[in-house]
Design a protein around this motif. Structure first.
Motif, PDB file in Angstrom:
ATOM      1  N   PHE A  37       0.833  -1.203   0.000  1.00 17.25           N
ATOM      2  CA  PHE A  37       0.000   0.000   0.000  1.00 17.25           C
ATOM      3  C   PHE A  37       0.871   1.258   0.000  1.00 17.25           C
ATOM      4  N   TYR A  53       2.330   1.859  -3.351  1.00 13.60           N
ATOM      5  CA  TYR A  53       1.312   2.462  -4.208  1.00 13.60           C
ATOM      6  C   TYR A  53       1.282   3.984  -4.003  1.00 13.60           C
ATOM      7  N   PHE A  55       0.086  -3.701  -9.014  1.00 19.44           N
ATOM      8  CA  PHE A  55      -1.153  -4.372  -9.403  1.00 19.44           C
ATOM      9  C   PHE A  55      -0.844  -5.724 -10.056  1.00 19.44           C
ATOM     10  N   MET A 108     -10.063  -2.521 -11.134  1.00 17.72           N
ATOM     11  CA  MET A 108     -10.089  -1.260 -10.397  1.00 17.72           C
ATOM     12  C   MET A 108     -11.362  -0.507 -10.732  1.00 17.72           C
ATOM     13  N   TYR A 163      -9.883   4.166   0.176  1.00 21.16           N
ATOM     14  CA  TYR A 163      -9.314   3.081  -0.620  1.00 21.16           C
ATOM     15  C   TYR A 163      -9.839   1.779  -0.049  1.00 21.16           C
ATOM     16  N   GLY A 219      -9.537  -2.577  -1.052  1.00 23.70           N
ATOM     17  CA  GLY A 219      -9.023  -3.533  -2.007  1.00 23.70           C
ATOM     18  C   GLY A 219      -8.677  -4.865  -1.398  1.00 23.70           C
ATOM     19  N   ILE A 264      -1.928  -5.944  -5.593  1.00 28.39           N
ATOM     20  CA  ILE A 264      -3.341  -5.593  -5.535  1.00 28.39           C
ATOM     21  C   ILE A 264      -4.098  -6.402  -6.581  1.00 28.39           C
ATOM     22  N   TRP A 287      -9.249  -3.140  -6.552  1.00 27.32           N
ATOM     23  CA  TRP A 287      -8.961  -1.825  -5.978  1.00 27.32           C
ATOM     24  C   TRP A 287     -10.120  -0.901  -6.269  1.00 27.32           C
TER      25      TRP A 287
END
Length: 169
Positions: free
Chosen positions: A20, A23, A39, A45, A115, A117, A132, A135
């Motif tokens: 995270f 990201y 990802f 997403m 967020y 996910g 991920i 998401w």
């Protein structure tokens, strides 16, 4: 649960947190290629209420399609801050869900949301690399010094998967 299983889940929690944070750093630093590596190739997403304040939804399937939302972003034009991050790791320490509030600061404007996910381990080691898988970025509120008509505020559950509840609850 055995001590080994408990340790594996703790290591997985930290690996998810590290993913995270990667990201967020890559997003703010304009490192799109590095960001996309966070990802999974088959990731999905959703960008809810996007562009912020419009009520629109964008959906992407696959890393190449996800790139479409990140490539046009101007590096350095914003900074993301996250808080109230909740991580729920599955008993087998192979998958996890994450929920976190975010605040995006930009010159003369701020905006925030949630967020949400899921992630999965890419190796047998739960402390290793995670990616991920799903998401969702939900823009919940925003404000612009110039009085931009995009100023908005949405109730927390409006665009969230968990009705505003953190992962695991």
């Amino acid at each position: 649960m055995t001590l080994e299983a408990r340790i594996a889940r703790l290591e997985a929690t930290e690996a998810v947190r590290r993913t995270f944070n990667r990201y967020l750093y890559f997003l703010d630093g304009g490192k799109v290629d590095d960001l996309l590596e966070v990802f999974a190739l088959d990731a999905t997403m959703e960008a809810m209420n996007y562009p912020p304040g419009t009520g629109g939804t964008l959906s992407f399937v696959g890393r190449d399609k996800i790139a479409e939302i990140y490539r046009p972003l101007k590096p350095g034009a914003f900074r993301h801050n996250s808080t109230n991050t909740s991580i729920a790791v599955a008993d087998d320490a192979r998958t996890a869900s994450l929920t976190s509030y975010f605040l995006t600061a930009a010159p003369n404007a701020i905006q925030g949301g949630v967020y949400e996910g899921t992630m999965r381990a890419t190796t047998d080691d739960p402390a290793g690399v995670w990616q991920i898988v799903t998401w969702r970025v939900s823009s919940q509120w925003g404000w612009n010094v110039a009085g931009n008509p995009a100023t908005y505020a949405e109730p927390l559950p409006a665009f969230t998967l968990g009705d505003g509840r953190p992962a695991g609850l």
